[in-house]
Design a protein around this motif. Sequence first.
Motif, PDB file in Angstrom:
ATOM      1  N   UNK B  22       3.104  15.658  -2.414  1.00 25.67           N
ATOM      2  CA  UNK B  22       1.967  15.154  -3.187  1.00 25.67           C
ATOM      3  C   UNK B  22       2.164  13.696  -3.595  1.00 25.67           C
ATOM      4  N   UNK B  24       3.500  10.767  -2.502  1.00 30.22           N
ATOM      5  CA  UNK B  24       3.150   9.533  -1.778  1.00 30.22           C
ATOM      6  C   UNK B  24       1.683   9.158  -1.897  1.00 30.22           C
ATOM      7  N   UNK B  25       0.795  10.177  -1.932  1.00 26.53           N
ATOM      8  CA  UNK B  25      -0.632   9.856  -1.995  1.00 26.53           C
ATOM      9  C   UNK B  25      -0.974   9.123  -3.291  1.00 26.53           C
ATOM     10  N   UNK B  26      -0.165   9.377  -4.343  1.00 29.60           N
ATOM     11  CA  UNK B  26      -0.452   8.760  -5.636  1.00 29.60           C
ATOM     12  C   UNK B  26      -0.180   7.259  -5.637  1.00 29.60           C
ATOM     13  N   UNK B  27       0.528   6.775  -4.603  1.00 33.26           N
ATOM     14  CA  UNK B  27       0.849   5.353  -4.506  1.00 33.26           C
ATOM     15  C   UNK B  27      -0.414   4.498  -4.515  1.00 33.26           C
ATOM     16  N   UNK B  28      -1.527   5.064  -4.008  1.00 32.72           N
ATOM     17  CA  UNK B  28      -2.777   4.295  -3.988  1.00 32.72           C
ATOM     18  C   UNK B  28      -3.192   3.885  -5.398  1.00 32.72           C
ATOM     19  N   UNK B  31      -1.392   0.592  -6.522  1.00 36.98           N
ATOM     20  CA  UNK B  31      -1.855  -0.500  -5.658  1.00 36.98           C
ATOM     21  C   UNK B  31      -3.276  -0.919  -6.037  1.00 36.98           C
ATOM     22  N   UNK B  41       1.947  -4.042  -4.839  1.00 33.73           N
ATOM     23  CA  UNK B  41       2.160  -3.300  -6.077  1.00 33.73           C
ATOM     24  C   UNK B  41       2.037  -4.266  -7.245  1.00 33.73           C
ATOM     25  N   UNK B 235      -7.685   0.319  -1.716  1.00 35.25           N
ATOM     26  CA  UNK B 235      -6.879   1.191  -2.568  1.00 35.25           C
ATOM     27  C   UNK B 235      -7.760   1.844  -3.632  1.00 35.25           C
ATOM     28  N   UNK B 238      -9.694   4.496  -2.005  1.00 37.17           N
ATOM     29  CA  UNK B 238      -8.840   5.658  -1.731  1.00 37.17           C
ATOM     30  C   UNK B 238      -8.703   6.518  -2.975  1.00 37.17           C
TER      31      UNK B 238
END
Lengths: 282, 266
Positions: B22, B24-28, B31, B41, B235, B238
Amino acid sequence: MTPARPRLNAGWLLVLPLLALVVALFLGPIVNILWLSVTDPEPGLGNYAALFTSDSLGKILWTTLRICVICTVISVILGYSIAYAMVHAAESDRKRMLSLLLVSFWISVLVRTFSWLMLLGRNGLVNNGLEAIGVISQPIAFMRNELGVLIGMVHYMVPYAVLPILASMQAMDGRVVSASRSLGATGAQTFWRVYLPLTRPGVVAAALLVFIINLGFYVVPAVLGGGKVLMVAEYISVQVLITLRWGTAAMLAALLLFGVLALLFLMSRFMKLSTVFGGART
Amino acid sequence: MKPSTTARLNTTLAWVLLVFLVAPALVAIPVSLTSKTFLSFPTDELSLQHYRKLFGSAEWMSSFWQSTVIAVASTLLATATGTLCAIGLWRVSSKAGEVMRAVLLLPLVIPPIIAAMAFYRLFVPLGLIDSYPGLILAHTVLAAPLVLITVSASLAGFDVRLEQASRGLGASGWTTMRRVILPGIKPGVMAGAVFAFISSWDEIVVTLFLSKFSVYTLPRRMWNGIRENTDPTVAAAAVVLMVVTLVAFLIWALAARARAKGLKHG
């Protein structure tokens, strides 16, 4: 009891609208594409013969198969570990685990691929983090190569691998493990000789499911491969939209289609397909 | 039995893996909050400028609108045809019916790239490329099998005697369907509709082939942004896409809970 015949007819009448849509918009045009593969640009098997003469086609198929196999093996191993933990967890933990699994299942592949782009790039979080703690001095190339494609694909496929394995573990009679232990087998022996063989149908079904989805995967290889890792789906889209070589595209689509259908047939021998597709989203 | 060290180790590993699925998707999210004008970042301060840009942009807003129209329309069509079909196959319940079910599930298992080719090939001569009807029909075909699956699962738990009782008491087939069957399988229909909505809302591969200029869905515009890989507005988009998906997930989870309760009491 009502006589069987009118009920039967009424039932089929309800099936009709969807059947009409699927046949007219989907199956019909697919048959047309199969036909194109032996008629465009000229009638004959020329498009298929190119498989054996063209280096680029051979290379693309080899890349696709290699990446699919590696990704399937990794996804199934990771999926097995998660499914095993879920089956043996307490009820509340299991629910939390299932939620995490389903949330990841639901997040758009586009969003996930975009995130990997941010994480794995030259100035991505992973490279910057590793440099900051002094593990590496040069950024690692995670993208525009097979490593990046594999990371993205495995990440996408793990939930698909978990569900069939989970189903087969849950269907298993737990008493066989106790029986094996009470007859003197160690934990490891019990796992390798009893547990794993009994869950094999789930493992095979998971592997086939993951492999099938991988074969036609478009988004992740196209973005994380950055044009350097060409797999079948992306190559087809280039043939259709850019170079307009329908014959080659249709031939590859036919290969893909028959490959997928053959694997599905194989899969149906190991597991009721409805368990997989019904279970996949519930 | 006490869990062994290996089993406990495996449980830890599984939790790490699940979080890793789960996270990695939160990285958006970070950003999208960067104060810089390129994809990066945030380092010192956070800014909402990219959300302002997203919601102030006529192009992004038209994509939102178009994605919504297409998703709603194809959800309605897919839910109607899928539900009818599931009821039909449930009534037929024969070998031929099961073969038919397998055929109708094909759009779910055939790779989307082949579906994209098929729709493209069919729609070019019909003038349906780059049009609402084209995308709605394509998304309907892809989404209907999801409805078929969930509604069929609901019907499997539906007591066939209720239908027989209704017919026996003199209700017509149509009345029985409307007053007895449909209320009984409502959670399944709802869940199917949510699946259908998400599958259209997130769909990209077929859309890449069918959308050119005038119809440009949200995933289609995001795809361009991802390919260009510069503008942080992507971002923000996304994050919005993800939020809509998660809201739908919650609706589905609630419907599933209602369905489980219904089965217990029913």
